[in-house]
Motif scaffolding. Structure first.
Motif, mmCIF file in Angstrom:
data_model
loop_
_atom_site.group_PDB
_atom_site.id
_atom_site.type_symbol
_atom_site.label_atom_id
_atom_site.label_comp_id
_atom_site.label_asym_id
_atom_site.label_seq_id
_atom_site.Cartn_x
_atom_site.Cartn_y
_atom_site.Cartn_z
ATOM 1 N N UNK A 1 -5.087 -8.844 -4.605
ATOM 2 C CA UNK A 1 -4.388 -7.869 -3.765
ATOM 3 C C UNK A 1 -3.886 -6.733 -4.649
ATOM 4 N N UNK A 2 -3.681 -5.578 -4.042
ATOM 5 C CA UNK A 2 -3.107 -4.452 -4.770
ATOM 6 C C UNK A 2 -1.592 -4.632 -4.893
ATOM 7 N N UNK A 3 -0.995 -3.872 -5.797
ATOM 8 C CA UNK A 3 0.444 -3.947 -5.974
ATOM 9 C C UNK A 3 1.234 -3.690 -4.707
ATOM 10 N N UNK A 4 0.938 -2.600 -3.975
ATOM 11 C CA UNK A 4 1.662 -2.362 -2.719
ATOM 12 C C UNK A 4 1.488 -3.490 -1.700
ATOM 13 N N UNK A 5 0.292 -4.067 -1.641
ATOM 14 C CA UNK A 5 0.061 -5.187 -0.723
ATOM 15 C C UNK A 5 0.911 -6.396 -1.114
ATOM 16 N N UNK A 6 1.002 -6.650 -2.418
ATOM 17 C CA UNK A 6 1.793 -7.786 -2.898
ATOM 18 C C UNK A 6 3.268 -7.559 -2.607
ATOM 19 N N UNK B 1 3.431 -14.122 -3.483
ATOM 20 C CA UNK B 1 3.847 -12.754 -3.770
ATOM 21 C C UNK B 1 5.268 -12.730 -4.320
ATOM 22 N N UNK B 2 6.144 -13.531 -3.715
ATOM 23 C CA UNK B 2 7.518 -13.623 -4.208
ATOM 24 C C UNK B 2 7.522 -14.119 -5.650
ATOM 25 N N UNK B 3 6.707 -15.127 -5.934
ATOM 26 C CA UNK B 3 6.655 -15.685 -7.293
ATOM 27 C C UNK B 3 6.190 -14.651 -8.304
ATOM 28 N N UNK B 4 5.188 -13.839 -7.945
ATOM 29 C CA UNK B 4 4.676 -12.814 -8.859
ATOM 30 C C UNK B 4 5.714 -11.725 -9.111
ATOM 31 N N UNK B 5 6.385 -11.288 -8.048
ATOM 32 C CA UNK B 5 7.407 -10.245 -8.182
ATOM 33 C C UNK B 5 8.591 -10.758 -8.993
ATOM 34 N N UNK B 6 9.024 -11.982 -8.712
ATOM 35 C CA UNK B 6 10.169 -12.543 -9.431
ATOM 36 C C UNK B 6 9.851 -12.779 -10.894
ATOM 37 N N UNK B 7 8.654 -13.225 -11.200
ATOM 38 C CA UNK B 7 8.266 -13.417 -12.590
ATOM 39 C C UNK B 7 8.266 -12.089 -13.336
ATOM 40 N N UNK B 8 7.749 -11.051 -12.697
ATOM 41 C CA UNK B 8 7.709 -9.723 -13.319
ATOM 42 C C UNK B 8 9.118 -9.218 -13.609
ATOM 43 N N UNK C 1 6.471 0.231 -9.920
ATOM 44 C CA UNK C 1 7.027 -1.127 -9.840
ATOM 45 C C UNK C 1 8.544 -1.074 -9.680
ATOM 46 N N UNK C 2 9.172 -0.074 -10.281
ATOM 47 C CA UNK C 2 10.630 0.061 -10.181
ATOM 48 C C UNK C 2 11.072 0.354 -8.755
ATOM 49 N N UNK C 3 10.120 0.630 -7.868
ATOM 50 C CA UNK C 3 10.426 0.880 -6.459
ATOM 51 C C UNK C 3 10.079 -0.320 -5.585
ATOM 52 N N UNK C 4 9.952 -1.497 -6.215
ATOM 53 C CA UNK C 4 9.499 -2.687 -5.492
ATOM 54 C C UNK C 4 10.532 -3.260 -4.542
ATOM 55 N N UNK D 1 16.866 -7.957 -8.182
ATOM 56 C CA UNK D 1 17.632 -9.192 -8.369
ATOM 57 C C UNK D 1 17.016 -10.054 -9.473
ATOM 58 N N UNK D 2 15.687 -10.073 -9.537
ATOM 59 C CA UNK D 2 15.006 -10.851 -10.572
ATOM 60 C C UNK D 2 15.248 -10.248 -11.956
#
Length: 324
Positions: free
Chosen positions: A220-225, A236-243, A269-272, A278-279
């Motif tokens: 998936x693309x970043x915006x989709x994730x 998707x939550x796991x990928x965002x939180x890990x980042x 990414x800073x606009x995620x 929080x992560x």
């Protein structure tokens, strides 16, 4: 901030990327007054076509900007060209020392010499994220503090530090490769630079896409994730939180090393969203030590795409003053 030149004057600024070249006329009208972008243009970079094509496009853009400046006011002098460029730029020679595969043949190119000779105006260059940082330092989010770090978190991760009011360039001009430090959470994960285990490998947009594919088995693309994460998709939550967590841990390290007043964030990414922020804070709290624990001051960059152009112009002016 003083300038030795007679006001008003213009600086040509160019932001060199692999896909496009952004250029502007930056107008300085009064001492200590914020510069103004009075004309902006962009053209395809065509970097993958090779260094000759890319350099030709850069020079043509600079020439057209000079003509535009003269059309705006023929009595106002264009005194310098400032360039923010992807890759590592040697601060002494202005040469491109390293570049990615998106810039074939660009490594070793005598960027400042070629542009200066073609336009007959002094030209100076620094890394694109360094130029972005310079713009924010002088006229954006960092204008009221002497010590801050800027992190550009998008497809990749770049960064730079301002210490005691000066952009930290290092011995050669390569300081600020903040995306290519080891992250314990990225161990064994390949990075775009060819190494592994770097912050960029999991905290950049590319890294988030890699981790999501690893967790879910889907690309998936970043915006989709990001959208899926906001909807509660566990992978998707796991990928965002890990980042975010990995970035926060590294920010804690920089807080210990540089003791900045602010951490300025920019990039896609800073606009995620809040989940990512929080992560970041959670990762920071895991690693930060001592009395600096409460000193985290995350803030957004203020100048947007103008930052790199204004920063390149400011850097060119600084170099002119040094050479007087």
């Amino acid at each position: 901030m003083s300038r030795n030149q007679e006001y008003p004057f213009f600086v040509l600024a160019i932001d060199i990327g692999g896909t496009k070249l952004g250029g502007a006329i930056v107008s300085y009208t009064k001492p200590n007054e914020a510069p103004e972008i009075v004309f902006y243009d962009k053209v395809p970079a065509e970097a993958k076509a090779g260094v000759e094509k890319l350099s030709s496009n850069i020079i043509n853009l600079a020439q057209s900007l000079k003509v535009k400046a003269e059309e705006i006011d023929s009595s106002v002098q264009v005194i310098a060209i400032g360039m923010g460029c992807a890759g590592r730029i040697n601060k002494n020679s202005g040469n491109v020392m390293t570049a990615t595969d998106n810039f074939p043949g660009f490594a070793g190119f005598e960027l400042c010499t070629k542009v200066s000779e073609a336009i007959s105006i002094p030209a100076y260059a620094l890394n694109d994220v360094q130029s972005h940082t310079m713009g924010e330092a002088r006229w954006g989010a960092g204008r009221d503090c002497d010590n801050f770090i800027l992190l550009a978190i998008g497809t990749g991760i770049g960064g730079a530090a301002v210490i005691d009011g000066k952009l930290m360039l290092g011995n050669n001009g390569y300081a600020g490769e903040l995306g290519h430090v080891q992250s314990c959470l990225a161990t064994g994960i390949p990075c775009t630079c060819g190494k592994s285990g770097h912050l960029e490998a999991i905290s950049s947009g590319t890294g988030i896409e890699y981790c999501y594919a690893k967790f879910s088995g889907e690309k998936k693309s970043g915006p989709e994730i990001s959208k899926l994460a906001n909807e509660g998709d566990k992978d998707a939550v796991a990928a965002i939180e890990l980042a975010g967590r990995s970035l926060g841990q590294i920010i804690a390290m920089y807080q210990s090393v540089f003791d900045p007043e602010k951490i300025v964030l920019c990039g896609s990414v800073a606009k995620s969203g809040q989940l990512w922020k929080d992560a970041v804070k959670a990762g920071y709290n895991e690693e930060v030590i001592g009395e600096i624990a409460e000193n985290l001051n995350l803030c957004d960059a203020e100048l947007g795409d103008d930052a790199a152009l204004i920063g390149a112009a400011e850097y060119a002016l600084d170099r002119l003053e040094e050479n007087e």
